[in-house]
Write an enzyme that holds these catalytic residues in place. Structure first.
Site, short mmCIF file in Angstrom:
data_model
loop_
_atom_site.label_atom_id
_atom_site.label_comp_id
_atom_site.label_asym_id
_atom_site.label_seq_id
_atom_site.Cartn_x
_atom_site.Cartn_y
_atom_site.Cartn_z
N LYS A 266 -6.42 -28.91 -0.52
CA LYS A 266 -7.86 -28.68 -0.37
C LYS A 266 -8.36 -29.20 0.98
CE LYS A 266 -10.01 -27.17 -3.31
NZ LYS A 266 -10.60 -27.76 -4.51
N TYR B 42 0.84 -1.19 0.00
CA TYR B 42 0.00 0.00 0.00
C TYR B 42 0.89 1.25 0.00
CZ TYR B 42 -4.22 -2.76 0.60
OH TYR B 42 -5.25 -3.64 0.39
#
Length: 668
Positions: free
Chosen positions: A452, A181
């Site tokens: 997963k 940022y």
């Protein structure tokens, strides 16, 4: 309870004592702020639910310190200085309610977005420390901030912190020397090419975050806590290119050594805590780790950081498994507090469930980003794929029904299980029918790979809740139309799922052809050379699974890009999958369609009608799913109150299945 003692020890940040070591990580409340820069009623309820759930410290989502130098559309994110009176009114009420549960709350103050500002949020040209490309649209060059503008940002940070203190916040967190940022861009040489006092050598690049903390301490006093969101390493391989764990690349952002060098400097400047992680927009899958990242992925980094700073270390990074969180705190090598982000979206009662000794009841985050970041990119309010009430806690809660009904749920995938769960919580009598020997539907094959495992955790959570609620489950029971007609059900919910779409090409019935389900569940043998037909998310994940198993894998996709059709794949997940495909040397053939399956090969044709032969011992079909709606079509209009949900309605994803089921069942 004895098992999780460390999690529930109090801790101090500055002079603020926090009742336990569980913090809510800062996450932008897209869609939940008001046009005047305050907290909406939904935002208030959202934070209060996490305080009620036992969280010790809430760090709010980002609030911009100003909206003139870097102007966003009003209502995009909160902003204390836009309308201070409105901000103190709406946020002050939030603080009061949060404090009622013994929870402390810090306001996260954003200095700006800079090169990573999304064009749809901006009004005008993006800004940055220097004239560098915008991340989302590299053809757009950011305007370099003037020295006077940067000095104004320091003043606005102090003013915003003063407003936060007046509103009752217990501290602030600066956003951030983190994730690339604006403030982070000032500290990184790749982005900061300035020649004034805010550029040049390392200390010049650190001047802005140092001035900010000193200015805040001057207006609010030395005892007012100021934490810092801090990325130890950027994982930037090049502009808009991230680096994977284990990948050999030259860091072009902040490397670990620089991170460990600047942290003590920033601590000495006055920062009271480090909210530590890693990553950047260029490697967003580090800052917003998808399901493919490990739980506790920042621990190797924060263990090094803890050796060079004395301030409390708050760490995130998929550390929402209670046993992992407790072990990390017990060892004391990498963290002083645990930061839970999406885990608290999925289950706001995370803390209380751990304290009550029932961690098995915690609804897990599955790292999909569909309900949080994914919705934000679609201009929709923050929520959660597995918790539809997230971000609308009050208006979307589950109440008790006025009349008990007999509910028949047909299909035991996530849609059917969620419908059965919610309907039972409403007080209805529910029977769940599943034609196979196990619950789970497509989540069963979607849980087998190591990357997963969170889908498997979700499936186990559903089974646990169904058992605890005493729902009548009938496995190995296929329901026919006459069964529905002969039943005494008041409501029939059809959740029969979906079936694979198969292309109509020569050789599609050959023995070397399998579906993604077949290979993931090992129902069919898989040869050395494998071609996956279909480059959607399921096809790409299946290709990764096979490549990790040592197969030579090629993906054939008819569109110009992978994962470009259907429901959008959230950005962090998509770029990580693409980088993983490259890392595992998976070949990709685009703009091409399957024409014929042969013995040991396939023929494909591209958009210019050029045919090509690709070796293939096994051909895996993954071109999509279609609703298994035969039962629904047979009974609709013949019995009252019949509904199709999840894939039986439209083949989509886990979020759509759960949201369909929740919406319907909570209204019965």
């Amino acid at each position: 309870m004895d098992t999780f003692e460390k999690l529930f020890e109090p801790i101090k940040v500055g002079n603020v004592e926090i009742k336990n070591r569980i913090a809510m990580a800062p996450m932008g409340i897209l869609g939940l702020s008001t046009e005047r820069g305050g907290f909406s009623k939904r935002a208030q309820d959202y934070y209060v639910a996490r305080a009620k759930g036992g969280t010790g410290l809430i760090i709010t989502g980002v609030a911009k310190i100003e909206n003139e130098i870097e102007k966003f559309h009003e209502g995009s994110v909160p902003c204390p200085t836009m309308d201070p009176g409105h901000f103190m009114s709406t946020c002050g009420e939030t603080v009061e309610r949060v404090h009622a549960y013994g929870t402390k709350i810090f306001l996260q103050l954003g200095i700006g977005f800079g090169r990573v500002a999304a064009p749809q949020m901006l009004v005008g040209q993006p800004v940055a420390p220097s004239a560098i490309p915008n991340y989302w649209n590299p053809s757009v060059t950011c305007r370099e901030l003037t020295t006077t503008e940067v000095e104004t940002l320091v003043k606005m940070a102090a003013e915003s912190a003063a407003i936060a203190k007046m509103a009752g916040f217990d501290g602030v967190e600066i956003h951030a020397v983190h994730e690339g940022y604006l403030l982070d861009q000032f500290t990184i040489a790749m982005f900061n090419r300035r020649t004034d006092k805010y550029g040049g050598d390392l200390m010049g690049r650190l001047r802005l975050p140092i001035e900010i903390v000193k200015a805040i301490k001057k207006v609010n006093g030395e005892q007012f806590p100021v934490a810092l969101r801090f990325s130890i390493k950027s994982y930037i391989k090049d502009w808009n290119q991230g680096g994977l764990d284990g990948e050999d690349f030259v860091e072009k952002g902040r490397d670990i050594q620089e991170g460990l060098t600047i942290a003590p400097i920033l601590e000495k400047a006055g920062y009271d805590a480090f909210d530590a992680d890693a990553g950047s927009y260029d490697a967003w899958y580090w800052a917003h780790p998808p399901i493919y990242q490990k739980h506790g992925l920042y621990l190797p980094l924060t263990e090094q950081l803890k050796k060079v700073v004395n301030a409390p270390l708050i760490i995130a990074g998929r550390i929402d498994i209670p046993e992992l969180a407790e072990k990390t705190l017990e060892e004391g090598k990498a963290a002083d507090m645990i930061n839970i982000g999406r885990g608290l979206l999925a289950d706001p009662d995370w803390s209380n469930k751990v304290l009550d000794g029932r961690p098995e009841d915690i609804r897990p985050c599955i790292g999909c980003h569909d309900g949080c970041l994914g919705r934000g990119f679609q201009g929709k309010p923050l929520s959660c794929a597995v918790n539809p009430a997230c971000g609308r806690e009050d208006e979307y809660s589950i109440g008790h029904a006025d009349m008990v009904r007999d509910v028949m749920v047909i299909g035991g995938g996530v849609a059917g299980m969620e419908a059965a769960r919610v309907a039972t919580l409403r007080g209805h009598k529910v029977t769940l029918y599943e034609k196979t020997y196990e619950l789970g539907g497509h989540v069963v094959e979607g849980s087998v790979d190591e990357f997963k495992e969170d889908n498997a955790r979700l499936l186990e959570w559903y089974k646990t809740q169904i058992k605890k609620l005493g729902i009548d489950v009938k496995l190995n029971t296929e329901i026919k139309p006459e069964d529905v007609k002969n039943s005494k059900a008041d409501v029939v919910i059809v959740a029969t799922g979906s079936i694979p779409v198969m292309p109509n090409v020569p050789g599609i019935g050959n023995s070397n052809v399998a579906t993604a389900t077949d290979v993931l569940l090992k129902k069919k043998p898989v040869g050395k050379d494998v071609v996956v037909i279909g480059g959607g998310l399921v096809g790409c994940e299946t290709a990764l699974s096979l490549a990790m198993d040592g197969k030579n894998v090629t993906i054939v996709e008819m569109l110009p890009e992978l994962m470009s059709a259907g429901i959008p794949v959230p950005h962090a997940n998509r770029i990580m999958v693409l980088d993983m495909l490259k890392f595992h040397n998976i070949k990709v053939v685009l703009n091409s369609s399957l024409q014929e399956v042969k013995d040991g090969a396939i023929d494909v044709i591209d958009k210019n009608f050029k045919r090509n032969t690709i070796p293939a011992d096994t051909v895996v079909i993954s071109i999509g799913l279609k609703p298994d709606a035969k039962l629904y079509n047979d009974i609709i209009g013949k019995v009252p109150n019949v509904y199709a949900i999840g894939d039986a309605n439209s083949a989509r994803n886990i979020m759509a299945a759960i949201w369909d089921a929740y919406e319907l069942a909570r209204s019965i």
